[in-house]
Design a protein around this motif. Structure first.
Motif, PDB file in Angstrom:
ATOM      1  N   LYS A 180      30.883 -24.518 -26.258  1.00 32.76           N
ATOM      2  CA  LYS A 180      31.780 -23.666 -25.474  1.00 32.76           C
ATOM      3  C   LYS A 180      32.727 -22.844 -26.348  1.00 32.76           C
ATOM      4  CE  LYS A 180      31.964 -27.075 -21.772  1.00 32.76           C
ATOM      5  NZ  LYS A 180      32.857 -27.988 -21.064  1.00 32.76           N
ATOM      6  N   LEU A 181      32.812 -23.152 -27.630  1.00 30.57           N
ATOM      7  CA  LEU A 181      33.774 -22.492 -28.504  1.00 30.57           C
ATOM      8  C   LEU A 181      33.442 -21.024 -28.702  1.00 30.57           C
ATOM      9  CD1 LEU A 181      34.407 -25.089 -31.353  1.00 30.57           C
ATOM     10  CD2 LEU A 181      35.897 -24.517 -29.448  1.00 30.57           C
ATOM     11  N   ASP A 182      34.466 -20.213 -28.654  1.00 30.44           N
ATOM     12  CA  ASP A 182      34.317 -18.789 -28.946  1.00 30.44           C
ATOM     13  C   ASP A 182      34.302 -18.633 -30.460  1.00 30.44           C
ATOM     14  OD1 ASP A 182      34.613 -16.025 -29.228  1.00 30.44           O
ATOM     15  OD2 ASP A 182      35.709 -15.897 -27.323  1.00 30.44           O
ATOM     16  N   ARG A 183      33.374 -17.872 -30.990  1.00 30.77           N
ATOM     17  CA  ARG A 183      33.219 -17.738 -32.442  1.00 30.77           C
ATOM     18  C   ARG A 183      34.150 -16.697 -33.055  1.00 30.77           C
ATOM     19  NH1 ARG A 183      30.936 -22.407 -32.144  1.00 30.77           N
ATOM     20  NH2 ARG A 183      28.723 -22.460 -31.829  1.00 30.77           N
ATOM     21  N   ASP A 184      34.910 -15.991 -32.227  1.00 22.74           N
ATOM     22  CA  ASP A 184      35.878 -15.022 -32.749  1.00 22.74           C
ATOM     23  C   ASP A 184      36.953 -15.806 -33.515  1.00 22.74           C
ATOM     24  OD1 ASP A 184      37.785 -13.105 -33.262  1.00 22.74           O
ATOM     25  OD2 ASP A 184      38.154 -12.596 -31.161  1.00 22.74           O
ATOM     26  N   PRO A 185      37.178 -15.512 -34.809  1.00 23.20           N
ATOM     27  CA  PRO A 185      38.115 -16.285 -35.629  1.00 23.20           C
ATOM     28  C   PRO A 185      39.528 -16.367 -35.045  1.00 23.20           C
ATOM     29  CG  PRO A 185      36.850 -14.807 -37.019  1.00 23.20           C
ATOM     30  CD  PRO A 185      36.519 -14.467 -35.602  1.00 23.20           C
ATOM     31  N   ASP A 186      40.019 -15.277 -34.477  1.00 21.99           N
ATOM     32  CA  ASP A 186      41.375 -15.310 -33.910  1.00 21.99           C
ATOM     33  C   ASP A 186      41.444 -16.231 -32.695  1.00 21.99           C
ATOM     34  OD1 ASP A 186      42.323 -13.582 -35.843  1.00 21.99           O
ATOM     35  OD2 ASP A 186      41.907 -11.793 -34.619  1.00 21.99           O
ATOM     36  N   ARG A 200      37.503 -32.796 -31.092  1.00 21.73           N
ATOM     37  CA  ARG A 200      37.399 -32.104 -29.801  1.00 21.73           C
ATOM     38  C   ARG A 200      36.619 -30.794 -29.953  1.00 21.73           C
ATOM     39  NH1 ARG A 200      43.187 -33.262 -26.770  1.00 21.73           N
ATOM     40  NH2 ARG A 200      43.073 -35.521 -27.016  1.00 21.73           N
ATOM     41  N   ALA A 201      36.782 -30.136 -31.084  1.00 25.12           N
ATOM     42  CA  ALA A 201      35.993 -28.919 -31.342  1.00 25.12           C
ATOM     43  C   ALA A 201      34.515 -29.271 -31.407  1.00 25.12           C
ATOM     44  CB  ALA A 201      36.452 -28.259 -32.646  1.00 25.12           C
ATOM     45  N   TRP A 202      34.188 -30.372 -32.032  1.00 25.01           N
ATOM     46  CA  TRP A 202      32.793 -30.826 -32.121  1.00 25.01           C
ATOM     47  C   TRP A 202      32.245 -31.148 -30.738  1.00 25.01           C
ATOM     48  CZ3 TRP A 202      30.880 -35.966 -31.411  1.00 25.01           C
ATOM     49  CH2 TRP A 202      29.521 -36.117 -31.763  1.00 25.01           C
ATOM     50  N   ARG A 203      33.073 -31.823 -29.909  1.00 22.09           N
ATOM     51  CA  ARG A 203      32.632 -32.172 -28.561  1.00 22.09           C
ATOM     52  C   ARG A 203      32.389 -30.934 -27.697  1.00 22.09           C
ATOM     53  NH1 ARG A 203      37.028 -36.870 -27.542  1.00 22.09           N
ATOM     54  NH2 ARG A 203      35.983 -38.530 -28.685  1.00 22.09           N
ATOM     55  N   HIS A 204      33.133 -29.872 -27.968  1.00 21.70           N
ATOM     56  CA  HIS A 204      33.020 -28.644 -27.169  1.00 21.70           C
ATOM     57  C   HIS A 204      32.408 -27.505 -27.973  1.00 21.70           C
ATOM     58  CE1 HIS A 204      36.285 -30.996 -25.259  1.00 21.70           C
ATOM     59  NE2 HIS A 204      35.693 -30.586 -24.143  1.00 21.70           N
ATOM     60  N   ALA A 205      31.592 -27.835 -28.933  1.00 25.05           N
ATOM     61  CA  ALA A 205      31.021 -26.832 -29.840  1.00 25.05           C
ATOM     62  C   ALA A 205      30.263 -25.739 -29.090  1.00 25.05           C
ATOM     63  CB  ALA A 205      30.111 -27.510 -30.858  1.00 25.05           C
ATOM     64  N   ALA A 208      32.072 -28.554 -40.310  1.00 26.40           N
ATOM     65  CA  ALA A 208      32.345 -28.394 -41.744  1.00 26.40           C
ATOM     66  C   ALA A 208      32.948 -27.028 -42.016  1.00 26.40           C
ATOM     67  CB  ALA A 208      31.065 -28.590 -42.553  1.00 26.40           C
ATOM     68  N   LEU A 209      32.425 -26.008 -41.365  1.00 22.40           N
ATOM     69  CA  LEU A 209      32.957 -24.655 -41.524  1.00 22.40           C
ATOM     70  C   LEU A 209      34.379 -24.562 -40.982  1.00 22.40           C
ATOM     71  CD1 LEU A 209      32.404 -21.651 -42.261  1.00 22.40           C
ATOM     72  CD2 LEU A 209      31.662 -21.370 -39.885  1.00 22.40           C
ATOM     73  N   LEU A 210      34.610 -25.159 -39.815  1.00 22.66           N
ATOM     74  CA  LEU A 210      35.954 -25.161 -39.230  1.00 22.66           C
ATOM     75  C   LEU A 210      36.954 -25.852 -40.160  1.00 22.66           C
ATOM     76  CD1 LEU A 210      35.318 -25.983 -35.463  1.00 22.66           C
ATOM     77  CD2 LEU A 210      36.039 -23.803 -36.448  1.00 22.66           C
ATOM     78  N   TYR A 211      36.527 -26.973 -40.732  1.00 24.16           N
ATOM     79  CA  TYR A 211      37.428 -27.703 -41.624  1.00 24.16           C
ATOM     80  C   TYR A 211      37.739 -26.880 -42.871  1.00 24.16           C
ATOM     81  CZ  TYR A 211      39.675 -31.412 -44.176  1.00 24.16           C
ATOM     82  OH  TYR A 211      40.594 -32.146 -44.866  1.00 24.16           O
ATOM     83  N   ARG A 225      41.012 -19.927 -33.859  1.00 25.24           N
ATOM     84  CA  ARG A 225      42.258 -20.436 -34.453  1.00 25.24           C
ATOM     85  C   ARG A 225      43.272 -20.762 -33.355  1.00 25.24           C
ATOM     86  NH1 ARG A 225      45.768 -18.855 -39.475  1.00 25.24           N
ATOM     87  NH2 ARG A 225      47.831 -19.182 -38.608  1.00 25.24           N
ATOM     88  N   ALA A 226      43.434 -19.867 -32.395  1.00 26.65           N
ATOM     89  CA  ALA A 226      44.366 -20.107 -31.290  1.00 26.65           C
ATOM     90  C   ALA A 226      43.971 -21.353 -30.499  1.00 26.65           C
ATOM     91  CB  ALA A 226      44.416 -18.883 -30.375  1.00 26.65           C
ATOM     92  N   TRP A 227      42.668 -21.522 -30.271  1.00 27.13           N
ATOM     93  CA  TRP A 227      42.197 -22.696 -29.535  1.00 27.13           C
ATOM     94  C   TRP A 227      42.527 -23.969 -30.313  1.00 27.13           C
ATOM     95  CZ3 TRP A 227      38.793 -26.752 -30.222  1.00 27.13           C
ATOM     96  CH2 TRP A 227      38.421 -27.447 -29.067  1.00 27.13           C
ATOM     97  N   LEU A 228      42.262 -23.974 -31.616  1.00 28.55           N
ATOM     98  CA  LEU A 228      42.542 -25.155 -32.441  1.00 28.55           C
ATOM     99  C   LEU A 228      44.031 -25.482 -32.442  1.00 28.55           C
ATOM    100  CD1 LEU A 228      40.173 -24.397 -35.454  1.00 28.55           C
ATOM    101  CD2 LEU A 228      39.898 -26.238 -33.781  1.00 28.55           C
ATOM    102  N   PHE A 229      44.883 -24.471 -32.585  1.00 30.54           N
ATOM    103  CA  PHE A 229      46.328 -24.691 -32.590  1.00 30.54           C
ATOM    104  C   PHE A 229      46.806 -25.231 -31.245  1.00 30.54           C
ATOM    105  CE2 PHE A 229      48.476 -22.449 -36.306  1.00 30.54           C
ATOM    106  CZ  PHE A 229      47.406 -22.685 -37.153  1.00 30.54           C
ATOM    107  N   THR A 230      46.246 -24.705 -30.172  1.00 36.18           N
ATOM    108  CA  THR A 230      46.619 -25.177 -28.836  1.00 36.18           C
ATOM    109  C   THR A 230      46.213 -26.631 -28.639  1.00 36.18           C
ATOM    110  OG1 THR A 230      46.407 -22.949 -27.955  1.00 36.18           O
ATOM    111  CG2 THR A 230      46.342 -24.752 -26.367  1.00 36.18           C
TER     112      THR A 230
END
Length: 182
Positions: free
Chosen positions: A64-70, A57-62, A22-25, A73-78
């Motif tokens: 492992k996700l790095d919490r640094d906003p930059d 995919r972000a939810w599936r890998h929650a 929800a926060l990511l969205y 964002r780069a991970w989501l765009f990729t």
């Protein structure tokens, strides 16, 4: 307490993952949608699917996700870019599906008329004398000028003009006798 497939407690982790998505969205949904629109050539529906799949995919890998906003964002765009690339590749590999119904009733081009016309014209050309046939062949069929045809045939240009004139007249008469022209 509910247990997930992997034997982990579901309640606490599941709620944290939902809050993360929800926060990511909220934080990245619009910018991710604009990015997807550029990637898909402004196809809104495909872009929505890309955003949805990216967040899934972000939810599936929650974990492992790095919490640094930059970095996030780069991970989501990729991920979005790779989803679009994969979709384009799969479209290129898989042949486009076609509804067979229209093909069953689609008329085949009438090549028989063309073939018959060629036969009739060939017969009419064969009825000409060799000199007249050569003059027509050089000027009409090989698209040469009168001067060029004269050089090839080794006769004066006036002779080529005369032979073409009489050849066309003979062709017209022959075709009229066969009922081809009006």
């Amino acid at each position: 307490m509910n247990v997930r497939r992997f034997g982990k407690p579901e309640k606490r982790e599941d709620e944290a993952e939902r809050q993360l998505i929800a926060l990511l969205y909220r934080q990245y949904g619009q910018v991710l949608m604009r990015h997807a629109m550029r990637l898909t050539g402004n196809d809104k529906y495909w872009s929505e699917d890309v955003v949805q799949e990216t967040l899934l995919r972000a939810w599936r890998h929650a974990e492992k996700l790095d919490r640094d906003p930059d970095l996030l964002r780069a991970w989501l765009f990729t991920v979005a870019r790779r989803i679009v690339i994969d979709a384009r590749r799969s479209k290129g590999i898989r042949p486009q599906e076609v509804d067979p119904a229209p093909l069953e009733v689609m008329p085949e081009p009438a090549r028989t008329d063309e073939a018959l016309s060629r036969i009739v014209i060939k017969g009419a050309l064969d009825s000409l004398s060799a000199e007249h046939r050569e003059a027509v062949e050089q000027t009409y069929l090989r698209d040469r000028s009168v001067s060029e045809a004269a050089a090839v045939l080794g006769v004066p240009p006036g002779t080529v003009k005369s032979r073409v004139f009489y050849a066309l007249r003979a062709l017209r008469r022959n075709l009229e006798e066969q009922g081809v022209t009006s």
